[in-house]
Design a protein around this motif. Structure first.
Motif, PDB file in Angstrom:
ATOM      1  N   TRP A  22       0.828  -1.212   0.000  1.00 32.76           N
ATOM      2  CA  TRP A  22       0.000   0.000   0.000  1.00 32.76           C
ATOM      3  C   TRP A  22       0.865   1.265   0.000  1.00 32.76           C
ATOM      4  CZ3 TRP A  22      -3.094   2.182   4.693  1.00 32.76           C
ATOM      5  CH2 TRP A  22      -3.921   3.229   4.274  1.00 32.76           C
ATOM      6  N   ARG A  59      -6.071   0.923  -7.194  1.00 30.92           N
ATOM      7  CA  ARG A  59      -7.090   1.228  -6.181  1.00 30.92           C
ATOM      8  C   ARG A  59      -7.577  -0.054  -5.517  1.00 30.92           C
ATOM      9  NH1 ARG A  59     -10.566   3.975  -9.290  1.00 30.92           N
ATOM     10  NH2 ARG A  59      -9.416   5.860  -8.829  1.00 30.92           N
ATOM     11  N   TRP A  60      -7.823  -1.090  -6.300  1.00 33.61           N
ATOM     12  CA  TRP A  60      -8.330  -2.355  -5.744  1.00 33.61           C
ATOM     13  C   TRP A  60      -7.264  -3.062  -4.929  1.00 33.61           C
ATOM     14  CZ3 TRP A  60     -13.168  -2.098  -5.369  1.00 33.61           C
ATOM     15  CH2 TRP A  60     -13.887  -1.355  -6.297  1.00 33.61           C
ATOM     16  N   TYR A  63      -7.323  -1.283  -1.631  1.00 34.32           N
ATOM     17  CA  TYR A  63      -8.469  -1.691  -0.815  1.00 34.32           C
ATOM     18  C   TYR A  63      -8.234  -3.044  -0.162  1.00 34.32           C
ATOM     19  CZ  TYR A  63     -11.209   2.047  -3.070  1.00 34.32           C
ATOM     20  OH  TYR A  63     -11.676   3.250  -3.520  1.00 34.32           O
ATOM     21  N   ILE A 112     -10.274   7.268   0.216  1.00 36.14           N
ATOM     22  CA  ILE A 112     -11.670   7.348  -0.235  1.00 36.14           C
ATOM     23  C   ILE A 112     -11.932   8.684  -0.936  1.00 36.14           C
ATOM     24  CG2 ILE A 112     -14.073   7.444   0.556  1.00 36.14           C
ATOM     25  CD1 ILE A 112     -13.156   5.416   2.799  1.00 36.14           C
ATOM     26  N   SER A 115     -10.309   8.660  -4.293  1.00 37.26           N
ATOM     27  CA  SER A 115     -11.066   7.822  -5.226  1.00 37.26           C
ATOM     28  C   SER A 115     -12.251   8.589  -5.791  1.00 37.26           C
ATOM     29  CB  SER A 115     -11.558   6.555  -4.530  1.00 37.26           C
ATOM     30  OG  SER A 115     -10.483   5.725  -4.205  1.00 37.26           O
TER      31      SER A 115
END
Length: 173
Positions: A22, A59-60, A63, A112, A115
């Motif tokens: 990350w 992004r995934w 997450y 968030i 995004s």
């Protein structure tokens, strides 16, 4: 080796791996990829397409790493005899751990917000706008705010790594 040592080692490894992926992804994007693409292609639609494509894929990954950090963090929380609770302020270890958790929460909120900003700038799977003027991020625009948030998250990520090192040092005493 005792069985619980293997489990603790696996959970610690996964926690470290999620952290590296990350934070490393953010550092790579913010300090490596975006400046390199900007230098090579300028601020036109091609730069926007490349950065958006990377971010939509990463992004995934981010997450999954965030979810993995929550799960492994809960599992690891009781390994130190210094641990009192999630947001305790009684001693140095607790203060540092609480600050680390607060920073991680802020980082998740920033992810968030970024995004949402990036989705408004270019929807997932959509090519950059055909007009170079429309594709160019304007100073003070969403792209600039998104970049500032990314750099803020990188700084917070480095602080989290430092706080992790400090709590690990204190927790071994």
């Amino acid at each position: 080796m005792p069985e619980n040592l293997w489990i603790l080692s696996a959970v610690t490894f996964l926690h470290d791996l999620f952290t590296v992926v990350w934070i490393g992804g953010m550092v790579t994007l913010g300090l490596g990829m975006i400046p390199a693409v900007r230098t090579s292609l300028g601020m036109g639609p091609q730069m926007h397409q490349i950065v958006s494509a990377f971010q939509s894929r990463f992004r995934w990954v981010a997450y999954v790493c965030i979810a993995g950090l929550v799960v492994t963090g809960v599992l690891l929380s009781r390994r130190s005899p210094e641990f009192q609770s999630w947001f305790a302020w009684a001693d140095t270890y607790s203060v540092l751990l609480s600050l680390k958790h607060l920073l991680v929460i802020v980082m998740v909120v920033i992810v968030i917000v970024r995004s949402v900003l990036m989705a408004q700038t270019a929807p997932l799977g959509m090519p950059a706008p055909p007009s170079p003027v429309a594709a160019r991020p304007q100073p003070g625009g969403r792209a600039r705010v998104a970049m500032l948030l990314l750099l803020t998250n990188i700084a917070f990520g480095v602080a989290v790594l430092f706080l992790s090192a400090a709590t690990a040092t204190l927790g071994t005493g």
